[in-house]
Design a protein around this motif. Structure first.
Motif, PDB file in Angstrom:
ATOM      1  N   LYS A   1      39.159  55.111  37.442  1.00 29.54           N
ATOM      2  CA  LYS A   1      39.505  53.815  38.034  1.00 29.54           C
ATOM      3  C   LYS A   1      41.018  53.624  38.066  1.00 29.54           C
ATOM      4  CE  LYS A   1      35.294  51.636  36.250  1.00 29.54           C
ATOM      5  NZ  LYS A   1      34.736  50.527  35.421  1.00 29.54           N
ATOM      6  N   VAL A   2      41.495  53.152  39.210  1.00 30.72           N
ATOM      7  CA  VAL A   2      42.922  52.895  39.390  1.00 30.72           C
ATOM      8  C   VAL A   2      43.087  51.501  39.980  1.00 30.72           C
ATOM      9  CG1 VAL A   2      44.990  53.563  40.690  1.00 30.72           C
ATOM     10  CG2 VAL A   2      43.505  55.328  39.730  1.00 30.72           C
ATOM     11  N   PHE A   3      44.140  50.807  39.559  1.00 33.01           N
ATOM     12  CA  PHE A   3      44.487  49.510  40.152  1.00 33.01           C
ATOM     13  C   PHE A   3      45.940  49.597  40.599  1.00 33.01           C
ATOM     14  CE2 PHE A   3      45.720  45.090  40.436  1.00 33.01           C
ATOM     15  CZ  PHE A   3      44.579  44.452  40.908  1.00 33.01           C
ATOM     16  N   LEU A   4      46.138  49.542  41.921  1.00 30.91           N
ATOM     17  CA  LEU A   4      47.489  49.593  42.474  1.00 30.91           C
ATOM     18  C   LEU A   4      48.013  48.183  42.710  1.00 30.91           C
ATOM     19  CD1 LEU A   4      47.178  52.381  45.220  1.00 30.91           C
ATOM     20  CD2 LEU A   4      47.784  52.626  42.813  1.00 30.91           C
ATOM     21  N   THR A   5      49.290  47.985  42.449  1.00 29.01           N
ATOM     22  CA  THR A   5      49.892  46.682  42.708  1.00 29.01           C
ATOM     23  C   THR A   5      51.323  46.872  43.193  1.00 29.01           C
ATOM     24  OG1 THR A   5      50.295  44.478  41.787  1.00 29.01           O
ATOM     25  CG2 THR A   5      50.769  46.374  40.362  1.00 29.01           C
ATOM     26  N   ALA A   6      51.923  45.803  43.656  1.00 29.27           N
ATOM     27  CA  ALA A   6      53.321  45.778  44.083  1.00 29.27           C
ATOM     28  C   ALA A   6      53.677  44.308  44.276  1.00 29.27           C
ATOM     29  CB  ALA A   6      53.525  46.556  45.389  1.00 29.27           C
ATOM     30  N   SER A   7      54.960  43.998  44.285  1.00 33.73           N
ATOM     31  CA  SER A   7      55.370  42.602  44.454  1.00 33.73           C
ATOM     32  C   SER A   7      54.934  42.089  45.825  1.00 33.73           C
ATOM     33  CB  SER A   7      56.892  42.474  44.319  1.00 33.73           C
ATOM     34  OG  SER A   7      57.534  43.109  45.419  1.00 33.73           O
TER      35      SER A   7
ATOM     36  N   MET B   1      50.658  35.746  49.889  1.00 36.01           N
ATOM     37  CA  MET B   1      50.619  35.023  48.619  1.00 36.01           C
ATOM     38  C   MET B   1      49.400  34.101  48.542  1.00 36.01           C
ATOM     39  SD  MET B   1      54.712  34.220  48.095  1.00 36.01           S
ATOM     40  CE  MET B   1      54.505  33.487  46.462  1.00 36.01           C
ATOM     41  N   ALA B   2      49.055  33.475  49.672  1.00 39.76           N
ATOM     42  CA  ALA B   2      47.889  32.596  49.703  1.00 39.76           C
ATOM     43  C   ALA B   2      46.609  33.400  49.503  1.00 39.76           C
ATOM     44  CB  ALA B   2      47.833  31.838  51.032  1.00 39.76           C
ATOM     45  N   ARG B   3      46.582  34.582  50.141  1.00 40.41           N
ATOM     46  CA  ARG B   3      45.398  35.429  49.994  1.00 40.41           C
ATOM     47  C   ARG B   3      45.274  35.936  48.562  1.00 40.41           C
ATOM     48  NH1 ARG B   3      43.705  40.764  53.582  1.00 40.41           N
ATOM     49  NH2 ARG B   3      41.657  41.043  52.619  1.00 40.41           N
ATOM     50  N   ASP B   4      46.400  36.302  47.961  1.00 40.04           N
ATOM     51  CA  ASP B   4      46.391  36.727  46.553  1.00 40.04           C
ATOM     52  C   ASP B   4      45.781  35.644  45.667  1.00 40.04           C
ATOM     53  OD1 ASP B   4      47.592  39.108  47.216  1.00 40.04           O
ATOM     54  OD2 ASP B   4      49.559  38.602  46.391  1.00 40.04           O
ATOM     55  N   ALA B   5      46.202  34.417  45.919  1.00 36.42           N
ATOM     56  CA  ALA B   5      45.726  33.293  45.104  1.00 36.42           C
ATOM     57  C   ALA B   5      44.223  33.088  45.297  1.00 36.42           C
ATOM     58  CB  ALA B   5      46.484  32.020  45.473  1.00 36.42           C
ATOM     59  N   ARG B   6      43.772  33.132  46.552  1.00 41.17           N
ATOM     60  CA  ARG B   6      42.339  32.970  46.822  1.00 41.17           C
ATOM     61  C   ARG B   6      41.529  34.073  46.150  1.00 41.17           C
ATOM     62  NH1 ARG B   6      43.951  32.077  52.182  1.00 41.17           N
ATOM     63  NH2 ARG B   6      43.228  34.164  52.774  1.00 41.17           N
ATOM     64  N   ASP B   7      41.996  35.325  46.304  1.00 43.72           N
ATOM     65  CA  ASP B   7      41.245  36.464  45.772  1.00 43.72           C
ATOM     66  C   ASP B   7      41.206  36.457  44.248  1.00 43.72           C
ATOM     67  OD1 ASP B   7      40.767  37.299  48.324  1.00 43.72           O
ATOM     68  OD2 ASP B   7      42.251  38.910  48.323  1.00 43.72           O
ATOM     69  N   ALA B   8      42.299  36.010  43.618  1.00 45.13           N
ATOM     70  CA  ALA B   8      42.368  36.010  42.157  1.00 45.13           C
ATOM     71  C   ALA B   8      41.596  34.844  41.534  1.00 45.13           C
ATOM     72  CB  ALA B   8      43.826  35.968  41.706  1.00 45.13           C
ATOM     73  N   GLN B   9      41.504  33.729  42.266  1.00 44.18           N
ATOM     74  CA  GLN B   9      40.909  32.516  41.707  1.00 44.18           C
ATOM     75  C   GLN B   9      39.436  32.329  42.054  1.00 44.18           C
ATOM     76  OE1 GLN B   9      43.488  29.382  43.139  1.00 44.18           O
ATOM     77  NE2 GLN B   9      45.282  30.245  42.115  1.00 44.18           N
ATOM     78  N   ARG B  10      38.905  33.154  42.969  1.00 43.24           N
ATOM     79  CA  ARG B  10      37.506  32.951  43.352  1.00 43.24           C
ATOM     80  C   ARG B  10      36.592  33.229  42.150  1.00 43.24           C
ATOM     81  NH1 ARG B  10      37.709  38.161  47.301  1.00 43.24           N
ATOM     82  NH2 ARG B  10      37.071  39.764  45.807  1.00 43.24           N
ATOM     83  N   THR B  11      35.487  32.514  42.104  1.00 42.91           N
ATOM     84  CA  THR B  11      34.578  32.629  40.965  1.00 42.91           C
ATOM     85  C   THR B  11      33.738  33.898  41.045  1.00 42.91           C
ATOM     86  OG1 THR B  11      32.960  31.265  42.147  1.00 42.91           O
ATOM     87  CG2 THR B  11      34.443  30.140  40.629  1.00 42.91           C
ATOM     88  N   VAL B  12      33.505  34.398  42.265  1.00 37.17           N
ATOM     89  CA  VAL B  12      32.702  35.606  42.443  1.00 37.17           C
ATOM     90  C   VAL B  12      33.617  36.811  42.623  1.00 37.17           C
ATOM     91  CG1 VAL B  12      30.953  36.755  43.852  1.00 37.17           C
ATOM     92  CG2 VAL B  12      30.857  34.274  43.517  1.00 37.17           C
ATOM     93  N   ALA B  13      33.510  37.789  41.743  1.00 33.87           N
ATOM     94  CA  ALA B  13      34.284  39.036  41.818  1.00 33.87           C
ATOM     95  C   ALA B  13      35.763  38.799  42.117  1.00 33.87           C
ATOM     96  CB  ALA B  13      33.690  39.953  42.888  1.00 33.87           C
ATOM     97  N   PRO B  14      36.466  38.072  41.247  1.00 31.23           N
ATOM     98  CA  PRO B  14      37.898  37.843  41.476  1.00 31.23           C
ATOM     99  C   PRO B  14      38.684  39.149  41.432  1.00 31.23           C
ATOM    100  CG  PRO B  14      37.293  37.225  39.243  1.00 31.23           C
ATOM    101  CD  PRO B  14      36.006  37.496  39.965  1.00 31.23           C
ATOM    102  N   LEU B  15      39.814  39.158  42.132  1.00 29.14           N
ATOM    103  CA  LEU B  15      40.660  40.351  42.151  1.00 29.14           C
ATOM    104  C   LEU B  15      41.341  40.505  40.792  1.00 29.14           C
ATOM    105  CD1 LEU B  15      42.144  42.666  43.590  1.00 29.14           C
ATOM    106  CD2 LEU B  15      43.845  41.000  44.331  1.00 29.14           C
ATOM    107  N   LYS B  16      40.978  41.567  40.089  1.00 28.48           N
ATOM    108  CA  LYS B  16      41.589  41.861  38.796  1.00 28.48           C
ATOM    109  C   LYS B  16      41.280  43.314  38.461  1.00 28.48           C
ATOM    110  CE  LYS B  16      37.636  40.483  35.937  1.00 28.48           C
ATOM    111  NZ  LYS B  16      37.176  39.649  34.794  1.00 28.48           N
ATOM    112  N   PRO B  17      42.143  43.962  37.659  1.00 26.40           N
ATOM    113  CA  PRO B  17      41.861  45.345  37.290  1.00 26.40           C
ATOM    114  C   PRO B  17      40.702  45.434  36.306  1.00 26.40           C
ATOM    115  CG  PRO B  17      43.844  44.568  36.191  1.00 26.40           C
ATOM    116  CD  PRO B  17      43.441  43.493  37.154  1.00 26.40           C
TER     117      PRO B  17
END
Length: 225
Positions: free
Chosen positions: A144-150, A179-195
């Motif tokens: 498993k890999v999690f890629l990120t960048a600013s 940035m808005a999409r990042d916030a939506r993806d990270a804050q959603r209750t179902v399968a939020p974006l996180k490593p």
């Protein structure tokens, strides 16, 4: 019980380079490739073509089951056919990404796509690119890999990519959308974006694709390729 084919999950936010890295790695390993984001975008595009209400979960679930998606390698690289129509370019637009991000939190849509994604797991192995591949779809994946960048770097990459395609876009608007999409993806209750807890984190800011690919391939034992 027979052992399942190995899976390498590569998750991360939009613009982190996971699509490019995943495609290269899958070719190097000779493994199958799953672009999970394309599946969500394909359903969103199909729903848009049908003028569906994006808040109508039942209609979107029906659309999920009815939409035929094919990944085809051609002279122009990987093409995505939606109900027989080459929708590759449309799927890459920010509007398609926004629609996908809007329907992704709907539990019924995610459930409908879960088994469809898992069916890509075939010998000799699978490289799965997405946002919840390591946490939800393939939690048992050995790699498993999690890629990120600013956000700024990701917006710059996307801006250049779109300009190279002749698409006119404002950088500040693009940055706000990311940035808005990042916030939506990270804050959603179902399968939020996180490593995933056992994922290897790689920050791709200021790093070339070749180096990122090398770091990812280093995680796969030679015998596993």
């Amino acid at each position: 019980m027979s052992q399942l084919p190995p899976v390498l999950t590569i998750d991360g936010p939009s613009g982190a380079g996971k699509g490019t890295v995943s495609r290269i790695v899958s070719r190097r390993l000779g493994w199958h490739y799953l672009d999970s984001g394309a599946l969500y975008r394909a359903v969103g595009v199909a729903a848009s073509w049908a003028n569906l209400d994006m808040s109508d979960a039942a209609a979107l679930v029906r659309c999920t089951f009815d939409t035929k998606v094919d990944f085809v390698e051609g002279e122009q690289g990987l093409r995505v056919l939606v109900n027989g129509v080459d929708a590759t370019d449309e799927l890459r637009l920010e509007t398609a990404g926004a629609v996908a991000s809007a329907i992704a939190p709907i539990p019924e849509v995610r459930a409908a796509l879960k088994e469809r994604q898992r069916a890509f797991r075939r010998e000799p192995g699978l490289v799965a690119d997405g946002r919840d591949m390591g946490t939800v779809i393939f939690p048992d994946a050995p790699y498993k890999v999690f890629l990120t960048a600013s956000a700024e770097e990701r917006a710059q990459r996307r801006h250049k990519q779109l300009k190279d395609k002749g698409v006119s876009v404002n950088f500040d608007d693009l940055l706000r959308e990311i940035m808005a999409r990042d916030a939506r993806d990270a804050q959603r209750t179902v399968a939020p974006l996180k490593p995933a807890d056992d994922a290897v984190l790689i920050d791709t800011s200021g790093i070339g694709i070749d180096e990122v690919v090398a770091r990812v391939l280093d995680l796969i034992p030679t015998s596993g390729a």
